[in-house]
Design an enzyme around this catalytic site. Sequence first.
Site, PDB file in Angstrom:
ATOM      1  N   ASP A   1      -0.491  -5.751   9.331  1.00 25.36           N
ATOM      2  CA  ASP A   1      -1.438  -4.689   8.998  1.00 25.36           C
ATOM      3  C   ASP A   1      -2.755  -5.329   8.556  1.00 25.36           C
ATOM      4  OD1 ASP A   1      -2.544  -2.222   8.537  1.00 25.36           O
ATOM      5  OD2 ASP A   1      -1.596  -1.947   6.593  1.00 25.36           O
TER       6      ASP A   1
ATOM      7  N   TRP B   1       0.858  -1.192   0.000  1.00 21.81           N
ATOM      8  CA  TRP B   1       0.000   0.000   0.000  1.00 21.81           C
ATOM      9  C   TRP B   1       0.892   1.239   0.000  1.00 21.81           C
ATOM     10  CZ3 TRP B   1      -1.933   2.802   4.781  1.00 21.81           C
ATOM     11  CH2 TRP B   1      -2.910   3.748   4.460  1.00 21.81           C
TER      12      TRP B   1
ATOM     13  N   LYS C   1     -13.201  -0.321   6.756  1.00 18.70           N
ATOM     14  CA  LYS C   1     -13.893  -1.118   5.756  1.00 18.70           C
ATOM     15  C   LYS C   1     -14.953  -2.019   6.374  1.00 18.70           C
ATOM     16  CE  LYS C   1     -10.571   0.429   2.988  1.00 18.70           C
ATOM     17  NZ  LYS C   1      -9.547   1.412   3.391  1.00 18.70           N
TER      18      LYS C   1
END
Length: 397
Positions: A210, A129, A245
């Site tokens: 993560d 990311w 999310k």
Amino acid sequence: MFQDTKLLPPDPILGLSKLYQDDARSEKIDLGVGVYRDLSGATPVMKAVARAEANVMAAQKTKAYTPVDGAPGFGPAILNLVFGEDSPVLSSGRAAAVQTPGGCGALRLAGELLNSQGAESLTLGEPTWPNHIPLLSAAGLKLNSIPYYDRDANAVDFDAFKAGAAKLGPKDVLLVHGCCHNPTGADLSTAQIDEIAAMANAQGFLPLIDTAYHGFAKDLDADVYMIRKFSAALPEVLVTYSCSKNFGLYRERTGALIIIGETADSALAVKSQATSLARRNYSMPPAHGGAIVAEILSNPELTAMWKDELAEMAERVRGNRRLLAKTAQDFGLHNRLSFIAEQAGMFSLMPLNEDQIRIMREDHGVYVVGGGRINLCGVNESNVEHLIRAYKAATEA
């Protein structure tokens, strides 16, 4: 002071969104910004969240500060969700949680904690990311990269990843994605996770997991296999966790730094260091999102509602993957995009170079992030054929 300050270019993803919004064509597709979207293109408020929010607001009597480690009930609720209520890690007191301003806040706090404790380097798989790099380097860490994904094979290059990890030792940190790898969608298998755990145990490096898409790969238990395996096998683990999310709390900035220590005392000591760093930075996290999560996870009716909604959202993304792969086959691309159906989460890397990405955007109104990352939430039955036509035109030009 600021007379020589230079204007920075816009964020590439946010800049792409602006181009999409300004595009007057009716047949256009936004595959850029990484948020969940339903069939209409909206990012809805989950019903469980709306109910919990109403409960929180009805019970609220003050806007006074909440503790530096988060809204009351949030930390234990997240720990129970991640580890399971009967977890030996929890019963032994080896795990502690600090609420943070989103997953980004958790990453920055983790970086500052690691830097303060003498971490010599942090290693990331390539690609990762994009925001990992500025967040963690700004915390003062030395960053290294090792291969993770083979773009020719459209799969994890585990041999190369393992070879890179083999060079790590004590005082080194390896960042790994818990599930739904961003940007590739290609996750480690359970057997590969077990191998990395064994390497960490033998070599002494610290995993930083993560976790931004818990519940979007397989299910809530399967998606935390890495966390549970590493925590059982290793004396120390750090986890960054996002509620953006899976609870849809993007703008509420709700996340957590989870600390697994060798003992309850060591976990408590590390937590004290983390909260001290947080106090110097943002003082205490926004309470609202944490209170909503705590309310959902403490109320059996709301928990069941949330799990049903999350499962529906995850299945929609999986369905979009299958739809894209099948449509590509139907249009004569054979298995060129079949790998997308086998991956997990919102993102995949389409096999595109930068010139092909430009052609898709300029000639066909299909907006793809640099590197070919697509958000599968932007795919649906009404636009998938246009997407595949654009892909064929760009790659066969």
